[in-house]
Design an enzyme around this catalytic site. Structure first.
Site, PDB file in Angstrom:
ATOM      1  N   LEU A   1     -15.234 -22.798 -63.387  1.00  0.00           N
ATOM      2  CA  LEU A   1     -16.071 -21.013 -63.286  1.00  0.00           C
ATOM      3  C   LEU A   1     -16.320 -22.025 -64.288  1.00  0.00           C
ATOM      4  O   LEU A   1     -15.324 -21.980 -65.895  1.00  0.00           O
ATOM      5  CB  LEU A   1     -15.696 -20.027 -62.825  1.00  0.00           C
ATOM      6  CG  LEU A   1     -15.158 -19.556 -61.487  1.00  0.00           C
ATOM      7  CD1 LEU A   1     -14.915 -17.809 -62.260  1.00  0.00           C
ATOM      8  CD2 LEU A   1     -16.288 -19.207 -60.814  1.00  0.00           C
ATOM      9  N   ASP A   2     -17.269 -21.727 -64.776  1.00  0.00           N
ATOM     10  CA  ASP A   2     -17.979 -21.899 -66.502  1.00  0.00           C
ATOM     11  C   ASP A   2     -17.451 -20.326 -66.864  1.00  0.00           C
ATOM     12  O   ASP A   2     -17.025 -18.974 -66.576  1.00  0.00           O
ATOM     13  CB  ASP A   2     -20.289 -21.311 -66.348  1.00  0.00           C
ATOM     14  CG  ASP A   2     -20.386 -22.349 -66.205  1.00  0.00           C
ATOM     15  OD1 ASP A   2     -19.616 -23.535 -65.849  1.00  0.00           O
ATOM     16  OD2 ASP A   2     -21.810 -22.111 -65.351  1.00  0.00           O
ATOM     17  N   ARG A   3     -17.065 -20.654 -68.398  1.00  0.00           N
ATOM     18  CA  ARG A   3     -16.338 -19.745 -69.242  1.00  0.00           C
ATOM     19  C   ARG A   3     -16.880 -18.890 -69.329  1.00  0.00           C
ATOM     20  O   ARG A   3     -16.052 -17.333 -69.425  1.00  0.00           O
ATOM     21  CB  ARG A   3     -16.280 -20.350 -70.521  1.00  0.00           C
ATOM     22  CG  ARG A   3     -15.509 -19.843 -71.679  1.00  0.00           C
ATOM     23  CD  ARG A   3     -15.050 -20.833 -72.869  1.00  0.00           C
ATOM     24  NE  ARG A   3     -14.965 -19.845 -73.848  1.00  0.00           N
ATOM     25  CZ  ARG A   3     -14.513 -20.292 -75.570  1.00  0.00           C
ATOM     26  NH1 ARG A   3     -14.345 -22.049 -75.698  1.00  0.00           N
ATOM     27  NH2 ARG A   3     -13.422 -19.829 -75.878  1.00  0.00           N
TER      28      ARG A   3
END
Length: 319
Positions: free
Chosen positions: A147-149
């Site tokens: 997942l993106d940060r």
């Protein structure tokens, strides 16, 4: 007793000694080089390859190639190597990460926004390093996906190699249903909209990664469904049919409905106003993963509720 290379000579006090590691059944299938890289933190990759090529690493007392795939029960000889001697090497912090599902094969957490899934690119530690630090007894913990940060929500971690392999096969075969909730700018008109636009990775002027719509990119598809809307904003469910980097963010922006708070593909002036109005993060949340359990065959649906700050913002917009 360990020796330093001269016949009969004792190794200096405090010097590293030869170690033997036995491969657990759930660790089987990994390449030897990757297996060692995961266990010899702080040792340069070049040094690991050098000791493998030099025959100092043995598997079941035999010289072996770096591409060899380890099997359960293999005994691996690790030559004397000093691990993580640098003074700046610190243990991974124990991040607060709610667990939403766990059994012998899988672990699912509700990842907070702002937390990277793994270390690298200027980030010392992420979710996976923290989980390994908090569970030193765990023999195997690997990310199933990313997942993106700045994206919150359901993140899967495999506790067995067999589970990881099966889940990756599901991802490749589109046999995992992935649903996100996204707050976007503007009044979304359609109840359902399918976006099929190829995406390619590029580097910005300062070397930062950007994803763009491009005919020479990878085929990418997202299905957006309307959940709610106001005159200014809309709440969408995004179903990922492919799993490209930044896919939902770029596809949403391509429809002229950028994700609220997105500092890379969003509306920067709007984001400034949103911060003053209480939205201080990107409005993107991995809400639900549905798939067949890789080992039991059971149908699983794992959910993470919309975080309080996003829920509060949306309720404020619709009140």
């Amino acid at each position: 007793m360990a020796v330093d290379g001269k016949a009969g000579a004792r190794a200096p006090v405090g010097a590293p000694a030869v170690r033997w590691i036995e491969v657990a059944p759930e660790e089987a299938g990994q390449r030897l080089d990757n297996y060692l890289l995961a266990r010899l933190k702080g040792v340069p990759k070049s040094h690991i390859y050098r000791v493998i090529r030099g025959g100092e690493v043995r598997v079941n007392s035999k010289r072996i190639d770096a591409s060899y795939r380890v099997e359960g029960g293999d005994r691996i000889r690790i030559p004397p190597i000093r691990v993580a001697e640098r003074e700046d090497v610190t243990p991974a912090p124990h991040f607060k990460m709610p667990i939403v599902f766990e059994d012998d094969a899988l672990l699912a957490i509700d990842k907070p926004a702002g937390l990277a899934v793994h270390g690298g690119s200027g980030v010392a530690h992420g979710v996976i390093e923290s989980m390994r630090s908090m569970r030193p007894e765990a023999k195997y913990l690997e990310l199933v996906h990313r997942l993106d940060r700045e994206t919150s929500g359901v993140l899967l971690i495999a506790k067995k190699r067999s589970a990881l392999t099966a889940l990756h096969e599901m991802l490749r075969g589109r046999d995992m249903d992935k649903r996100y909730l996204a707050g976007v700018a503007g009044r979304f008109r359609n109840e359902l909209q399918r976006v099929k636009l190829a995406l390619a990775e590029r580097r910005g002027p300062e070397g930062e990664k950007r994803v763009v719509v491009s005919d020479d990119g990878q085929a990418s598809e997202t299905v957006f469904r309307l959940v709610g809307r106001t005159d200014e904003y809309s709440l969408l469910e995004a179903e990922l049919l492919t799993g490209r980097t930044h896919q939902i963010r770029v596809h949403a922006a391509s429809m002229k409905h950028p994700i609220l708070g997105d500092d890379r593909y969003g509306n920067f002036e709007l984001n400034k106003a949103l911060r003053k109005n209480g939205l201080k993060r990107m409005f993107l949340h991995a809400a639900k993963l549905s798939f067949t359990h890789p080992l039991t065959g059971e149908a699983l649906s794992i959910e993470a509720p919309l975080p309080r700050e996003l829920d509060a913002f949306w309720k404020k917009c619709t009140s």
